[in-house]
Scaffold this active site. Structure first.
Site, PDB file in Angstrom:
ATOM      1  N   GLU A 421       0.822  -1.211   0.000  1.00 36.53           N
ATOM      2  CA  GLU A 421       0.000   0.000   0.000  1.00 36.53           C
ATOM      3  C   GLU A 421       0.861   1.269   0.000  1.00 36.53           C
ATOM      4  O   GLU A 421       0.653   2.208   0.766  1.00 36.53           O
ATOM      5  CB  GLU A 421      -0.949  -0.009   1.213  1.00 36.53           C
ATOM      6  CG  GLU A 421      -1.871  -1.201   1.179  1.00 36.53           C
ATOM      7  CD  GLU A 421      -3.029  -1.140   2.173  1.00 36.53           C
ATOM      8  OE1 GLU A 421      -3.014  -0.267   3.068  1.00 36.53           O
ATOM      9  OE2 GLU A 421      -3.943  -1.964   2.044  1.00 36.53           O
ATOM     10  N   GLU A 497      -4.271  -8.798   0.217  1.00 36.28           N
ATOM     11  CA  GLU A 497      -4.761  -8.545   1.573  1.00 36.28           C
ATOM     12  C   GLU A 497      -6.280  -8.554   1.495  1.00 36.28           C
ATOM     13  O   GLU A 497      -6.860  -7.838   0.670  1.00 36.28           O
ATOM     14  CB  GLU A 497      -4.248  -7.199   2.063  1.00 36.28           C
ATOM     15  CG  GLU A 497      -3.855  -7.208   3.513  1.00 36.28           C
ATOM     16  CD  GLU A 497      -3.177  -5.914   3.924  1.00 36.28           C
ATOM     17  OE1 GLU A 497      -2.008  -5.709   3.540  1.00 36.28           O
ATOM     18  OE2 GLU A 497      -3.821  -5.114   4.613  1.00 36.28           O
TER      19      GLU A 497
END
Ligand code: GAL
Length: 825
Positions: A421, A497
């Site tokens: 991220e 994720e």
């Protein structure tokens, strides 16, 4: 990974053990654990490195050591970092002597990781430094050593608060080794083994070995590499001679063949060893052992193939802490974590969001679990004020290269992740850094693809970050898998994720409540979605994976609860200074299907029902609803069978068919309609409560295949102790994990009890830590008592180096005392 297989003699030196061997007159000395008898002071010490500093009052301890886990919890510490004292200046010192006869040797000190901002000094001289606490490193300290005299190594640490978005731990929290090498030797991470061609008949094993000549003359070096299998049978020997110039290194490549190889696979961890012997004029000067596996990996847009067979990732993301043991690495605690994950059906791990301990990769090699090895959570754009972004320019290339060099021989490692991220996803030129890091990975290792976990969609695609890497990870985007495939027909991708559901083991809200409960700081274990806004129930991901079989699978957030980031309690904004204490005392995660101490929550069985095939059925909630007699209690069952029948006090409440009878789950976000999602992965009944027995029976093809029964527990009357292992090694490291249950007369778990339990440990062991999985409890992990949390707690026992017995006695008010004896051998 260096060890001797030749008959070792053990010499006791003044303060360290050296195992060595004599062959043809030259003594070969193995790497030494350098973990014992360090001195520690958490303070700013002027000239803490000085030789003549009086350190006689410093605390004596062994590493791996995590000072922060000693606590106390305090709301002056950031809850994002676990509410523990992870920052400040601290020093470690160690005195040691090396015999004068070693004066021609090269001496190096190797740290598997120091958390963090460490500076290393030997005899007052600055030797080197490392910022990133997750990186392993080594320094040549030969010029500073005084052979035959007292030496002092000093390590200064300066970890900062909010350097991570989770609990990093603090201290020399991984293993340390002292290495005594001949001047000609294989340097750190000096072998690189790959298996480019594998069939069931034979495998080509390519071994690249670096040879270092630290003498002032060119040397003719002889390398003999032997491959042995798990039963020590020789599979092949290759010999080679090479000339290496003075003060330089050279790499030599050998290709060997193993016939009828036993392949390394998921759950089938066949391993081999390559033993590299370095000789000069027939004298062995170094011997080095590398564990490796023979397997092929292939990534196609249709899937991931291991040894030619398609494997879907039933993966877990994990942070590196070991719950009540903190970040201080321990092989057994790591192994236990991954065994519990395997029991849930997990076959893959993503080491979020940093290089793991070497032990974690050994464990995955030895259990047969594939691994995504991840380097960073930040590049140049900060997520937290003291994060990696401050160091990226100076250190990123070295940290990434070192991670790959360290980890490239592990068969478990299948991809290199360049980040999680990363905020550069939102920037037009973010792809440039992605490309730079991607190129580094390929430069170090052309046998594995690269990946990253992207949560910005479509920004990470539009800004071309996704285009830089080989296999695209997307975080929390199951609603877009179809669109991603449509718009990128050749892209290889997976859910890096997923879910981020939250819950508390043993806690249920009836009537069901979908709001964050700020009175209890706990989350209902019905698992019908309370989480951060990006979270969604596991069911939604199961469904998306089924509908998009080209996705390689998923990695749930997370396998185990971890310290820090106590979502859904506390702050949520990464961009601020992240003061996360609004919902104090919450200080640990609620995300995982397994709590902080390793006890499965109900969700564990939801994953098991999807990820395993041995027939199973699970029922929830508990069956102690005093005062709610006659009121409706939702009952859920998770199974991998066809259908389940529910019985209450022997009376059938009917069969429910999996896939047909649906259960309501709530969605809040994520491209899905906000509202009710009908899940085909759970079965449920609405049951008017009456105490007694709650039983589920699972059937496949009409035949009973599994059952589970819960009974209304009576008054808490006794304690029961159940060890995961009743015999442990007497090596001063091995652990026994003791489940402590509060039970009624009949042995039923009392599901609401919070009795305080005290422990006494006698004999060849001691109490390493206690815990109960309550993410909002401020109880210390290091006392000899803890409250039960929904009936359970955990005592972790560490054996000493003495063979014998350990007796654990557990007492609690109005409870019959329990004792348990375990052996150390
Ligand atoms: C993700 C992030 C993880 C963790 C998780 C919690 O966005 O990558 O590190 O913070 O959210 O849901």
């Amino acid at each position: 990974m260096k060890a001797l297989k030749l008959t070792p003699l053990i010499f006791l030196f003044i303060s360290i053990f050296i195992s060595s061997c004599q062959e043809n007159g030259v003594e070969v000395i193995a790497d030494q654990e350098f973990n014992k008898d360090w001195l520690f002071l958490k303070d700013t010490v002027p000239n803490g490195e000085a030789i003549n500093l009086d350190d006689s009052t410093w605390r004596k301890l062994d590493v791996p050591h995590d000072w922060a886990i000693e606590g106390p919890f305090n709301n002056k510490n950031n809850a994002r970092n676990g509410g523990l004292p992870i920052d400040g200046i601290a020093w470690y010192r160690k005195h040691f002597t090396l015999e004068a006869k070693n004066k021609n040797k090269q001496v190096a000190i190797e740290f598997d990781g120091v958390m963090d901002n460490s500076k290393i000094y030997v005899n007052g001289n600055f030797v080197g430094e490392r910022h990133y606490g997750y990186s392993g490193f080594e320094f040549d300290i030969t010029p500073y050593i005084k052979f035959g005299e007292d030496n002092i190594i000093a390590v200064k640490l300066a970890p900062e608060v909010l350097s991570e978005r989770w609990y990093p731990g603090a201290g020399i929290y991984r293993n340390v080794r002292l290495k005594l090498n001949e001047k000609v030797h294989i340097p750190q991470w000096g072998t690189f083994i790959s298996t480019p061609e594998v069939t069931s008949e034979k495998a080509t094993v390519t071994i690249k070995t670096t040879l270092k000549n630290a003498t002032d003359k060119p040397q003719e070096i002889f390398l003999e590499t032997t491959i042995i299998d798990a039963s020590n049978k020789t599979m092949g020997i290759s010999t080679e001679t090479i000339e290496v110039a003075n003060d330089s290194e050279k790499q030599l490549t050998q290709h060997m063949t193993v016939v009828n190889p036993s392949l390394w696979d998921i759950g089938k961890p066949n391993l081999y060893k390559a033993i590299s012997r370095v000789k000069i004029k027939d004298q062995i000067v170094d011997e080095f052992e590398t564990e490796f596996g023979i397997r092929t990996i292939e990534f196609k847009k249709e899937g991931f193939f291991l040894n030619g067979k398609a494997v879907e990732f039933n993966g877990v993301c994990m942070h590196h802490d070991l719950g009540p043991l903190g970040a201080a690495v321990n092989y057994r605690a790591t192994e236990r974590q991954m065994q519990i994950m395997q029991e849930m059906g997990a076959n893959a791990l993503r080491t979020s969001h940093n290089p793991p301990s070497p032990e974690m990769l050994q464990v995955c090699d030895r259990l047969g679990i594939v691994v995504i090895d991840e380097a960073f959570d930040e590049w140049k754009e900060p997520k937290v004020p003291n994060g990696y972004s401050k160091y990226f320019d100076q250190w990123a290339e070295k940290d990434l290269r070192d991670m790959i060099k360290r980890d490239r021989n592990h068969p478990s490692v299948i991809m290199w992740s360049i980040g999680n991220e990363i905020l550069e996803q939102g920037k037009k030129d973010g792809w440039k850094i992605a490309k730079m890091l991607n190129d580094i990975c390929h430069d170090e290792d052309d046998s594995r693809p690269t990946t990253a976990g992207f949560n910005y969609y479509p920004a990470s695609f539009v800004n071309q970050l996704a285009a830089q890497i080989d296999v695209v990870g997307v975080n929390y985007k199951p609603a877009y898998y179809g669109e991603i495939r449509e718009q990128n027909p050749d892209m290889i991708f997976y859910g890096s994720e997923t879910s981020s559901q939250t819950s508390t083991r043993g806690f249920y809200e009836v009537p069901q409540d979908f709001h964050v409960n700020k009175e209890t700081n706990q989350v209902s274990s019905y698992d019908v979605t309370v989480g951060p806004p990006w979270a969604y129930a596991p069911d939604i991901e199961f469904d998306a994976q089924e509908k998009n079989p080209h996705s390689l699978g998923e990695f749930i957030w997370t396998g185990f609860d971890y310290l820090g980031e106590p979502t859904p309690y506390g702050g949520r904004d990464n961009s601020t200074n992240g003061y996360w204490n609004d919902d104090w005392p919450s200080h640990a995660s609620y995300f995982a299907p397994v709590d902080l101490v390793g006890f499965p929550k109900d969700r564990f069985y939801l994953y098991q029902s999807q990820w395993t095939s041995t027939p199973m059925v699970h029922v929830l909630p508990h069956w102690n609803w005093e005062g709610k007699e006659g009121q409706t209690i939702p009952v859920y069952a998770y199974t991998n069978a066809d259908e389940v029948e529910l019985f209450v006090n022997g009376i059938s409440f009917g069969k429910k068919v999996k896939g047909k009878d649906l259960t309501d789950v709530f969605t809040e976000y994520n491209g899905f309609k906000k509202g009710i999602y009908k899940s085909k992965y759970r079965l449920s009944w609405q049951v008017p409560y009456q105490p007694g027995s709650l039983k589920v029976v699972a059937y496949t093809n009409g035949k009973q295949v599994a059952s589970k029964e819960l009974k209304t527990a009576g008054k808490p009357t006794k304690i029961s102790l159940v060890a995961d292992r009743n015999t442990i090694k007497a090596d001063g490291k091995d652990l026994s994990f003791i489940t402590v249950r509060v039970e009624d007369e009949e042995g039923n778990l009392c599901p609401k009890s919070d009795n305080l339990i005290k422990f006494k440990v006698e004999g060849s062991g001691n109490l390493a830590a206690v815990g109960n999985g309550n993410s909002a409890s401020l109880e210390s992990f290091q006392e000899n008592y803890i409250k039960s949390f929904f009936g359970k707690s955990l005592a972790i026992i560490k054996g000493t180096e003495n063979k014998g017995e350990i007796t654990i006695t557990a007492t609690g008010e109005n409870l019959a005392t329990a004792t348990l004896t375990i052996k150390t051998e």
